[in-house]
Enzyme design. Structure first.
Site, PDB file in Angstrom:
ATOM      1  NE  ARG A  59      -0.717  -2.590 -17.279  1.00 50.25           N
ATOM      2  CZ  ARG A  59      -1.476  -1.947 -16.396  1.00 50.25           C
ATOM      3  NH1 ARG A  59      -2.786  -2.062 -16.449  1.00 50.25           N
ATOM      4  NH2 ARG A  59      -0.941  -1.197 -15.465  1.00 50.25           N
ATOM      5  CD  GLU A  96       1.856   9.322  -6.496  1.00 49.21           C
ATOM      6  OE1 GLU A  96       1.628   8.484  -7.401  1.00 49.21           O
ATOM      7  OE2 GLU A  96       2.173  10.499  -6.701  1.00 49.21           O
TER       8      GLU A  96
HETATM    9  P1  AMP Z   1       4.560   1.106  -8.562  1.00 47.81           P
HETATM   10  O1  AMP Z   1       4.147   0.249  -7.397  1.00 47.81           O
HETATM   11  O2  AMP Z   1       4.407   2.561  -8.313  1.00 47.81           O
HETATM   12  O3  AMP Z   1       5.929   0.724  -9.081  1.00 47.81           O
HETATM   13  O4  AMP Z   1       3.510   0.815  -9.718  1.00 47.81           O
HETATM   14  C1  AMP Z   1       3.645  -0.326 -10.475  1.00 47.81           C
HETATM   15  C2  AMP Z   1       2.322  -0.889 -10.882  1.00 47.81           C
HETATM   16  O5  AMP Z   1       1.392   0.115 -11.266  1.00 47.81           O
HETATM   17  C3  AMP Z   1       2.545  -1.779 -12.069  1.00 47.81           C
HETATM   18  O6  AMP Z   1       1.843  -2.988 -11.846  1.00 47.81           O
HETATM   19  C4  AMP Z   1       2.027  -0.999 -13.241  1.00 47.81           C
HETATM   20  O7  AMP Z   1       1.253  -1.819 -14.045  1.00 47.81           O
HETATM   21  C5  AMP Z   1       1.199   0.138 -12.666  1.00 47.81           C
HETATM   22  N1  AMP Z   1       1.618   1.476 -13.134  1.00 47.81           N
HETATM   23  C6  AMP Z   1       2.168   2.451 -12.378  1.00 47.81           C
HETATM   24  N2  AMP Z   1       2.389   3.564 -13.074  1.00 47.81           N
HETATM   25  C7  AMP Z   1       1.996   3.290 -14.331  1.00 47.81           C
HETATM   26  C8  AMP Z   1       1.971   4.044 -15.543  1.00 47.81           C
HETATM   27  N3  AMP Z   1       2.408   5.312 -15.614  1.00 47.81           N
HETATM   28  N4  AMP Z   1       1.513   3.437 -16.656  1.00 47.81           N
HETATM   29  C9  AMP Z   1       1.065   2.164 -16.601  1.00 47.81           C
HETATM   30  N5  AMP Z   1       1.037   1.416 -15.492  1.00 47.81           N
HETATM   31  C10 AMP Z   1       1.493   1.961 -14.361  1.00 47.81           C
END
Ligand code: AMP
Length: 172
Positions: A59, A96
């Site tokens: 995205r 995670e």
């Molecule tokens: P993070 O590495 O945990 O910051 O996760 C970021 C990536 O995961 C981004 O590319 C987001 O598109 C996706 N992502 C993580 N959590 C969500 C969520 N609750 N809703 C939508 N996309 C998420």
């Protein structure tokens, strides 16, 4: 930002139980909201001499390439492993559950490029931090990271302390 909030749909328990997925498809479907999101994303960076925008699969490609278009610069896709056909540089990072890797072509960034990093959601910050590392490995400088959505409770900001951070809609 109420307009944007009204176009972000919560999907409980997707992709796994306990996660509330922030679905941006209604936002990108609506021309007014899409234009608003892009213009607000790039607003602080119009005078910052950005030379390229990098976006994370998938995205981040939507918002990142439109941001690049508006800034009049090129777009660098940061991709999941095995997708890019030429020589790649890669960065692996912890999720995670399990591990993930992002890749970019070795010649994607010119030395000294001033990069704006763009994604839809900042959650734990692992993806964005790894993306910054990848950009830097390739010789670029991260000017800032910009997100449509910040899930503040997950404290992704802490992972990006060394970088300037811009988000449009914060959930806490
Ligand atoms: P993070 O590495 O945990 O910051 O996760 C970021 C990536 O995961 C981004 O590319 C987001 O598109 C996706 N992502 C993580 N959590 C969500 C969520 N609750 N809703 C939508 N996309 C998420």
């Amino acid at each position: 930002m109420d307009k944007l909030i009204s176009k972000i749909r919560d999907i409980p328990d997707f992709p796994i139980e306990g996660i509330v997925f922030k679905d941006i498809t209604p936002l990108v479907q609506d021309p007014t909201s899409l234009r608003l999101a892009i213009s607000e994303l790039i607003k602080p960076f119009k005078t910052k001499n950005i030379t390229a925008v990098a976006g994370m699969e998938a995205r981040g490609f939507i918002f990142g390439s439109l941001a690049a278009w508006e800034l009049g610069v090129g777009f660098i896709p940061l991709r999941k492993p095995g997708k890019l056909p030429y020589d790649v540089q890669s960065v692996s990072y912890e999720l995670e559950y399990g591990k993930a890797t992002l890749e970019a072509h070795v010649d994607a960034i010119n030395p000294g490029d001033q990069i704006l990093l763009v994604d839809d959601v900042l959650a734990t910050g692992g993806t964005a931090k790894a993306s910054c590392e990848l950009v830097e490995k390739l010789g670029g400088q991260v000017v800032a990271c910009a997100f449509v959505i910040e899930l503040a409770l997950l404290e992704g900001r802490k992972q990006l302390e060394n970088y300037s951070l811009h988000s449009l809609v914060k959930y806490s």
